[in-house]
Design a protein around this motif. Structure first.
Motif, PDB file in Angstrom:
ATOM      1  N   LEU A 103     -30.103  27.791  35.041  1.00 35.70           N
ATOM      2  CA  LEU A 103     -29.165  28.997  35.207  1.00 35.70           C
ATOM      3  C   LEU A 103     -28.711  30.026  33.575  1.00 35.70           C
ATOM      4  O   LEU A 103     -28.841  31.053  34.032  1.00 35.70           O
ATOM      5  N   PHE A 104     -29.429  29.375  32.372  1.00 32.16           N
ATOM      6  CA  PHE A 104     -29.835  30.549  31.421  1.00 32.16           C
ATOM      7  C   PHE A 104     -30.319  31.159  31.480  1.00 32.16           C
ATOM      8  O   PHE A 104     -30.251  32.511  31.119  1.00 32.16           O
ATOM      9  N   LEU A 105     -31.826  30.253  31.634  1.00 27.45           N
ATOM     10  CA  LEU A 105     -33.008  32.005  32.238  1.00 27.45           C
ATOM     11  C   LEU A 105     -32.713  33.087  33.247  1.00 27.45           C
ATOM     12  O   LEU A 105     -33.195  33.394  33.262  1.00 27.45           O
ATOM     13  N   ALA A 106     -31.640  32.814  34.471  1.00 29.61           N
ATOM     14  CA  ALA A 106     -31.039  33.499  35.283  1.00 29.61           C
ATOM     15  C   ALA A 106     -30.523  34.566  34.818  1.00 29.61           C
ATOM     16  O   ALA A 106     -30.245  35.800  34.859  1.00 29.61           O
ATOM     17  N   LEU A 107     -29.266  34.044  33.522  1.00 28.99           N
ATOM     18  CA  LEU A 107     -28.115  34.562  32.820  1.00 28.99           C
ATOM     19  C   LEU A 107     -29.987  36.150  31.808  1.00 28.99           C
ATOM     20  O   LEU A 107     -29.468  36.897  31.922  1.00 28.99           O
ATOM     21  N   ILE A 108     -30.605  35.434  31.145  1.00 26.44           N
ATOM     22  CA  ILE A 108     -31.033  35.529  30.294  1.00 26.44           C
ATOM     23  C   ILE A 108     -32.750  37.137  31.083  1.00 26.44           C
ATOM     24  O   ILE A 108     -32.420  37.880  30.731  1.00 26.44           O
ATOM     25  N   ILE A 109     -33.293  36.908  32.226  1.00 21.62           N
ATOM     26  CA  ILE A 109     -33.904  37.793  32.825  1.00 21.62           C
ATOM     27  C   ILE A 109     -33.276  39.000  33.170  1.00 21.62           C
ATOM     28  O   ILE A 109     -33.370  39.752  33.345  1.00 21.62           O
ATOM     29  N   SER A 110     -32.048  37.995  33.809  1.00 23.85           N
ATOM     30  CA  SER A 110     -31.283  39.479  34.784  1.00 23.85           C
ATOM     31  C   SER A 110     -30.468  40.504  33.578  1.00 23.85           C
ATOM     32  O   SER A 110     -30.309  41.458  33.767  1.00 23.85           O
ATOM     33  N   ILE A 111     -30.077  40.251  32.120  1.00 25.79           N
ATOM     34  CA  ILE A 111     -29.951  41.244  31.251  1.00 25.79           C
ATOM     35  C   ILE A 111     -30.891  41.749  31.422  1.00 25.79           C
ATOM     36  O   ILE A 111     -31.192  42.851  30.499  1.00 25.79           O
ATOM     37  N   HIS A 112     -32.502  40.951  30.535  1.00 24.04           N
ATOM     38  CA  HIS A 112     -33.693  41.927  30.905  1.00 24.04           C
ATOM     39  C   HIS A 112     -34.273  42.977  31.682  1.00 24.04           C
ATOM     40  O   HIS A 112     -34.149  44.434  31.300  1.00 24.04           O
ATOM     41  N   ASN A 113     -33.489  42.541  33.284  1.00 24.69           N
ATOM     42  CA  ASN A 113     -33.391  43.431  33.934  1.00 24.69           C
ATOM     43  C   ASN A 113     -32.511  45.014  33.869  1.00 24.69           C
ATOM     44  O   ASN A 113     -33.051  45.590  34.676  1.00 24.69           O
ATOM     45  N   LEU A 114     -31.770  45.001  33.637  1.00 29.43           N
ATOM     46  CA  LEU A 114     -31.036  45.663  33.890  1.00 29.43           C
ATOM     47  C   LEU A 114     -31.700  47.618  32.544  1.00 29.43           C
ATOM     48  O   LEU A 114     -31.512  48.300  33.413  1.00 29.43           O
ATOM     49  N   PRO A 115     -32.263  46.753  31.806  1.00 33.73           N
ATOM     50  CA  PRO A 115     -32.778  48.561  30.925  1.00 33.73           C
ATOM     51  C   PRO A 115     -34.151  48.857  31.035  1.00 33.73           C
ATOM     52  O   PRO A 115     -34.421  50.162  31.832  1.00 33.73           O
ATOM     53  N   MET A 116     -34.568  47.518  32.632  1.00 36.56           N
ATOM     54  CA  MET A 116     -36.037  48.079  33.334  1.00 36.56           C
ATOM     55  C   MET A 116     -35.359  48.750  34.252  1.00 36.56           C
ATOM     56  O   MET A 116     -36.063  49.848  34.845  1.00 36.56           O
ATOM     57  N   GLY A 117     -34.441  48.613  34.921  1.00 37.68           N
ATOM     58  CA  GLY A 117     -33.397  49.178  35.913  1.00 37.68           C
ATOM     59  C   GLY A 117     -33.275  50.649  35.422  1.00 37.68           C
ATOM     60  O   GLY A 117     -33.674  51.768  36.395  1.00 37.68           O
ATOM     61  N   VAL A 118     -32.915  50.569  34.248  1.00 34.38           N
ATOM     62  CA  VAL A 118     -32.392  52.064  33.738  1.00 34.38           C
ATOM     63  C   VAL A 118     -33.705  52.752  33.707  1.00 34.38           C
ATOM     64  O   VAL A 118     -33.643  53.756  34.116  1.00 34.38           O
ATOM     65  N   VAL A 119     -35.116  52.485  33.399  1.00 29.59           N
ATOM     66  CA  VAL A 119     -35.777  52.855  32.479  1.00 29.59           C
ATOM     67  C   VAL A 119     -36.354  53.595  34.518  1.00 29.59           C
ATOM     68  O   VAL A 119     -37.236  54.681  34.537  1.00 29.59           O
ATOM     69  N   LEU A 120     -36.310  52.547  35.686  1.00 30.31           N
ATOM     70  CA  LEU A 120     -37.007  52.862  36.688  1.00 30.31           C
ATOM     71  C   LEU A 120     -36.419  54.532  37.172  1.00 30.31           C
ATOM     72  O   LEU A 120     -36.219  54.466  37.581  1.00 30.31           O
ATOM     73  N   GLY A 121     -34.709  54.056  36.701  1.00 31.78           N
ATOM     74  CA  GLY A 121     -34.317  55.250  37.664  1.00 31.78           C
ATOM     75  C   GLY A 121     -34.483  56.709  37.268  1.00 31.78           C
ATOM     76  O   GLY A 121     -34.215  57.742  37.669  1.00 31.78           O
ATOM     77  N   ALA A 122     -34.501  56.581  35.938  1.00 31.40           N
ATOM     78  CA  ALA A 122     -34.904  57.691  34.864  1.00 31.40           C
ATOM     79  C   ALA A 122     -35.762  58.507  35.115  1.00 31.40           C
ATOM     80  O   ALA A 122     -36.403  59.662  35.019  1.00 31.40           O
TER      81      ALA A 122
END
Length: 240
Positions: A103-122
Motif C-alpha cells: 500500500l505504501f508503494l502504491a501511494l508513492i507510485i501514485s504521487i510520482h504519476n501525477l507530475p508524469m501526467g502533467v508532462v503528458l497533458g502539456a
C-alpha cells in the motif's frame, strides 16, 4: 491527441496490470521471498537511475533534483516513523507488513504519476506525447511487478488488486487534465515533484525492500541479485 488523459489512464492501468500478472506468476513459482525482494530492489533502483531521475534533471537541473530528492528522503522518514511507531514485527504480523509495504508503494507510485501526467497533458500536441505514452506502458510493467510482489505474498483479494491498479492510474489522468490547462510553464515545479518521488522511492527500496531481502537471505546474496536486476532494468530501458 484527443482525450490524452483517458489514453494515459488506460496505458498506465495496462502496464501496471501486466506487471501484476508477471508478479503473480513469479510468486507462484517462488523459492525464496528474499530473492524476489532483491530482484525488486534492483528493478526499482534501475528504474529511478535510468528513467525517472534523468527525466527530472532534463525538466529542471541538478540543483532542483537534489533539493527534491532530499525533500523526498525527509518525507519518507516522517511517514516511516509514523507507520512503524510502536509496531512489533513478528511471524504473525509478517503478512500485514507485506500488505502495508504494498500500500505504501502504491501511494508513492501514485504521487510520482501525477507530475508524469502533467508532462503528458502539456505535451499533447507534440511527438513527445506519443513517446511518453509508450514509456508509460513499458515502465509501468516493472512498477506493477514491484507494487504487487509484496501484496501477492500477503494474499490480498482480487478486488484490492484491481482497486490499486485504478488508484495508481488515476493520477496520470488528473495530471494530464492539469497539464492541458497549464502547459509546460512550470518545468521546475514538476522537476521538483518528480525528484521528490525519486527520493521517497529510493528510501522505500533501501529501508523496506532491500532490508527485508537481507533478512530473508544474506547481504552478499541480496546485493548480487539486486545488481543483476539493476542491470536487467538498464538493458530493458536502453533497448525499448
Amino acid at each position: 491527441m484527443t482525450h490524452v488523459w483517458f489514453i494515459g489512464f488506460l496505458s498506465t492501468f495496462a502496464g501496471i496490470g501486466v506487471g501484476g500478472v508477471i508478479a503473480g506468476l513469479i510468486n507462484g513459482f517462488k523459492k525464496s521471498i528474499g530473492t524476489i525482494y532483491a530482484v525488486c530492489t534492483g528493478l526499482i533502483l534501475g528504474l529511478i537511475s535510468f528513467e525517472i531521475a534523468p527525466e527530472a534533471i532534463q525538466l529542471g537541473n541538478w540543483l532542483i533534483f537534489l533539493l527534491g530528492f532530499l525533500a523526498g528522503v525527509f518525507i519518507f522518514k516522517l511517514i516511516h516513523m509514523r507507520v512503524h511507531k510502536n509496531s512489533v514485527i513478528t511471524k504473525a504480523s509478517h503478512k500485514h507488513q507485506n500488505r502495508r509495504l504494498g500500500l505504501f508503494l502504491a501511494l508513492i507510485i501514485s504521487i510520482h504519476n501525477l507530475p508524469m501526467g502533467v508532462v503528458l497533458g502539456a505535451s499533447e500536441q507534440s511527438q513527445l506525447s506519443i513517446a511518453l505514452l509508450q514509456a508509460l506502458i513499458l515502465h509501468n510493467i516493472p512498477e506493477g511487478m514491484i507494487l504487487f510482489t509484496p501484496l501477492f505474498i500477503a494474499g490480498p483479494s482480487i478486488f484490492m488488486l484491481f482497486f490499486l491498479s485504478i488508484f495508481v492510474a488515476v493520477p496520470i489522468a488528473l495530471g494530464a487534465l492539469v497539464g492541458e490547462m497549464m502547459g509546460m510553464q512550470n518545468n521546475l515545479l514538476w522537476a521538483f515533484l518528480i525528484s521528490l518521488t525519486v527520493g521517497t522511492i529510493y528510501m522505500v527500496t533501501i529501508k523496506e525492500i532491500l532490508t527485508e531481502s537481507i533478512r530473508q537471505s544474506s547481504n552478499i546474496y541480496s546485493l548480487l541479485v539486486a545488481l543483476i536486476g539493476f542491470c536487467l532494468m538498464g538493458a530493458y530501458l536502453f533497448y525499448y
